[in-house]
Design an enzyme around this catalytic site. Structure first.
Site, PDB file in Angstrom:
ATOM      1  N   ARG A   1       0.866  -1.194   0.000  1.00 43.91           N
ATOM      2  CA  ARG A   1       0.000   0.000   0.000  1.00 43.91           C
ATOM      3  C   ARG A   1       0.897   1.238   0.000  1.00 43.91           C
ATOM      4  O   ARG A   1       1.949   1.240   0.643  1.00 43.91           O
ATOM      5  CB  ARG A   1      -0.935   0.026   1.223  1.00 43.91           C
ATOM      6  CG  ARG A   1      -2.028  -1.049   1.153  1.00 43.91           C
ATOM      7  CD  ARG A   1      -3.051  -0.883   2.245  1.00 43.91           C
ATOM      8  NE  ARG A   1      -4.003   0.186   1.963  1.00 43.91           N
ATOM      9  CZ  ARG A   1      -4.862   0.652   2.871  1.00 43.91           C
ATOM     10  NH1 ARG A   1      -4.856   0.171   4.112  1.00 43.91           N
ATOM     11  NH2 ARG A   1      -5.711   1.605   2.558  1.00 43.91           N
TER      12      ARG A   1
ATOM     13  N   GLN B   1     -14.913   1.497   7.794  1.00 42.85           N
ATOM     14  CA  GLN B   1     -14.074   1.079   8.928  1.00 42.85           C
ATOM     15  C   GLN B   1     -14.597   1.616  10.255  1.00 42.85           C
ATOM     16  O   GLN B   1     -14.346   1.015  11.293  1.00 42.85           O
ATOM     17  CB  GLN B   1     -12.618   1.532   8.725  1.00 42.85           C
ATOM     18  CG  GLN B   1     -11.836   0.705   7.723  1.00 42.85           C
ATOM     19  CD  GLN B   1     -11.870   1.324   6.352  1.00 42.85           C
ATOM     20  OE1 GLN B   1     -12.868   1.933   5.957  1.00 42.85           O
ATOM     21  NE2 GLN B   1     -10.790   1.196   5.597  1.00 42.85           N
TER      22      GLN B   1
ATOM     23  N   ASP C   1      -2.062   8.693   8.451  1.00 46.62           N
ATOM     24  CA  ASP C   1      -1.297   7.679   7.710  1.00 46.62           C
ATOM     25  C   ASP C   1       0.057   8.198   7.258  1.00 46.62           C
ATOM     26  O   ASP C   1       0.973   7.430   6.996  1.00 46.62           O
ATOM     27  CB  ASP C   1      -2.103   7.189   6.510  1.00 46.62           C
ATOM     28  CG  ASP C   1      -3.267   6.336   6.993  1.00 46.62           C
ATOM     29  OD1 ASP C   1      -4.298   6.926   7.397  1.00 46.62           O
ATOM     30  OD2 ASP C   1      -3.135   5.103   7.012  1.00 46.62           O
TER      31      ASP C   1
ATOM     32  N   ASN D   1      -4.993  11.196   5.965  1.00 45.81           N
ATOM     33  CA  ASN D   1      -5.732  10.193   6.739  1.00 45.81           C
ATOM     34  C   ASN D   1      -6.894   9.711   5.875  1.00 45.81           C
ATOM     35  O   ASN D   1      -7.120  10.225   4.762  1.00 45.81           O
ATOM     36  CB  ASN D   1      -6.236  10.797   8.062  1.00 45.81           C
ATOM     37  CG  ASN D   1      -6.756   9.722   9.016  1.00 45.81           C
ATOM     38  OD1 ASN D   1      -6.065   8.727   9.247  1.00 45.81           O
ATOM     39  ND2 ASN D   1      -7.939   9.915   9.568  1.00 45.81           N
ATOM     40  N   LYS D   2      -7.618   8.746   6.378  1.00 45.52           N
ATOM     41  CA  LYS D   2      -8.746   8.169   5.638  1.00 45.52           C
ATOM     42  C   LYS D   2      -9.632   9.259   5.035  1.00 45.52           C
ATOM     43  O   LYS D   2      -9.922  10.265   5.681  1.00 45.52           O
ATOM     44  CB  LYS D   2      -9.548   7.293   6.610  1.00 45.52           C
ATOM     45  CG  LYS D   2     -10.813   6.696   6.080  1.00 45.52           C
ATOM     46  CD  LYS D   2     -10.618   5.830   4.851  1.00 45.52           C
ATOM     47  CE  LYS D   2      -9.542   4.772   5.044  1.00 45.52           C
ATOM     48  NZ  LYS D   2      -9.287   3.990   3.821  1.00 45.52           N
TER      49      LYS D   2
HETATM   50  O1  MRU Z   1      -7.375   2.206   4.807  1.00 49.61           O
HETATM   51  P1  MRU Z   1      -7.112   1.929   6.248  1.00 49.61           P
HETATM   52  O2  MRU Z   1      -8.241   1.250   6.930  1.00 49.61           O
HETATM   53  O3  MRU Z   1      -5.788   1.238   6.472  1.00 49.61           O
HETATM   54  O4  MRU Z   1      -7.006   3.393   6.834  1.00 49.61           O
HETATM   55  C1  MRU Z   1      -6.717   3.576   8.145  1.00 49.61           C
HETATM   56  C2  MRU Z   1      -6.910   4.954   8.608  1.00 49.61           C
HETATM   57  O5  MRU Z   1      -7.159   5.869   7.889  1.00 49.61           O
HETATM   58  C3  MRU Z   1      -6.656   5.183   9.995  1.00 49.61           C
HETATM   59  O6  MRU Z   1      -7.388   6.257  10.429  1.00 49.61           O
HETATM   60  C4  MRU Z   1      -5.170   5.377  10.061  1.00 49.61           C
HETATM   61  O7  MRU Z   1      -4.455   4.278   9.616  1.00 49.61           O
HETATM   62  C5  MRU Z   1      -4.633   5.952  11.218  1.00 49.61           C
HETATM   63  S1  MRU Z   1      -4.203   4.863  12.298  1.00 49.61           S
HETATM   64  C6  MRU Z   1      -3.958   4.207  13.398  1.00 49.61           C
END
Ligand code: MRU
Length: 342
Positions: free
Chosen positions: A90, A190, A231, A241-242
């Protein structure tokens, strides 16, 4: 202690001395299925399809999977290919590349056995980093607050208590959080599937909302603080971030609600000057048109599906790192320059 004698266990990952087991997060909240993720190509696939997800967790899981390969009789060329597969599983969460680069460096300078034990160190470090972030973050609270979070940044995204959700958990235990509003977090939910499951297990009162509802709650004064993960953090304080995080930041700014990201220093990318340098993962359009076997949009409709967005430092109240809390003013004055060198 070395990896062969170690027994590791977290909410979403287990190492029993020989095999690496991971909780298949795509099956939550209804089924808890553990998969053997020892083999690097299997692990890279699990990371890519989000069975294993969350910035710190993918770094730890990839390091342990590579450690498993280092303990096999794989030759140098095969190991190199495994390493690359894992590192590239990723693109946005820098913790993955950070962990794999660290493994490679130890392997090159100190050999395979030392690199295997480095994976163990990375695991234990993540647990400690989560507690350090929480300890610093607890200083933010003013009485008992209702908070909003986005995506999942808890025990399913790390091997410790979590980043933002870990802080929320510790703050709830300390009587500083009274309620958690959880964005369901489109497109893969999520928040609805994972954060709600974690909070339920912990007995923390929460209310699930769709991503379009937070503004109403902010206007009504029902959210006192926003806490979410990251991230990748650029050196100027911009962070990825997401997807949806940027929208929440704009709403929080408009309503005067404090807005923080919580992350370990391994999420700060010292090679990334600003948010525009952060690579953004784009995923399959079908994740927007439906979920699993359910589809609600016409199959031929085009869909835009970036997995992450970038929030500019100007919208932040502060970043909570394991090394302290850094305000927007400090970040804009270059505070990350001095604090994030390994
Ligand atoms: O795509 P994901 O589920 O890996 O995305 C995760 C997120 O965006 C979290 O908010 C992020 O990893 C921060 S973490 C602890």
């Amino acid at each position: 202690m070395n990896l062969r004698n170690a027994n590791l266990e977290s909410m979403a990952l287990k190492w029993d001395g020989e095999c690496l087991w991971v909780l298949d997060q795509t099956q939550l909240p209804d089924e808890e299925i553990w998969l053997d993720g020892s083999e690097p190509r299997t692990m890279a696939g699990l990371i890519h399809r989000l069975s294993v997800r969350g910035a710190p967790l993918i770094g730890v899981a990839a390091a342990l999977s590579y450690a498993w390969a280092l303990g096999s009789n794989a030759g140098d060329a095969a190991l190199e290919a495994d390493w690359r597969f894992l590192r590239e599983a990723r693109p946005t969460a820098v913790n993955l590349a950070w962990a794999m680069d660290r493994m490679k460096q130890v392997q090159e300078y100190r050999g395979r056995e030392a690199a295997r034990d480095e994976a163990l160190a990375i695991f234990h470090e993540d647990v400690a980093l989560c507690e350090a972030m929480s300890a610093h973050g607890l200083t933010l609270f003013d009485g008992s607050e209702a908070v909003l979070t986005h995506c999942n940044s808890g025990g399913l995204a790390t091997v410790g208590v979590g980043t933002a959700l870990g802080l929320i958990r510790r703050a709830w235990e300390a009587g500083k959080v009274s309620h958690v509003f959880v964005d369901e977090t489109r497109p893969l939910l999520q928040g609805g599937r994972l954060t709600a499951w974690e909070l339920g297990r912990l007995g923390i009162p929460h209310t699930l909302i769709t991503d379009s509802m937070a503004a109403i709650l902010m206007r009504e004064g029902r959210i006192q603080r926003v806490l979410l993960g990251a991230d990748r953090i650029a050196m100027n304080g911009d962070f990825a971030n997401k997807v949806g995080t940027y929208g929440v930041a704009v709403q929080a700014h408009f309503h005067g609600v404090p807005f923080h990201t919580v992350a370990p220093w391994s999420t700060v990318d010292t090679h990334c000057p600003s948010g525009k340098d952060i690579p953004i993962e784009h995923r399959d359009a079908k994740e927007v048109r439906g979920f699993g076997s359910l589809r609600w949009a016409p199959v031929q409709s085009e869909a835009f599906n970036p997995s992450f967005d970038v929030t500019p430092v100007s919208l932040l109240t502060s970043i909570v790192l394991d090394r302290g809390v850094f305000t927007r003013e400090q970040l804009e004055a270059g505070a990350l320059q001095g604090c994030c060198v390994a």
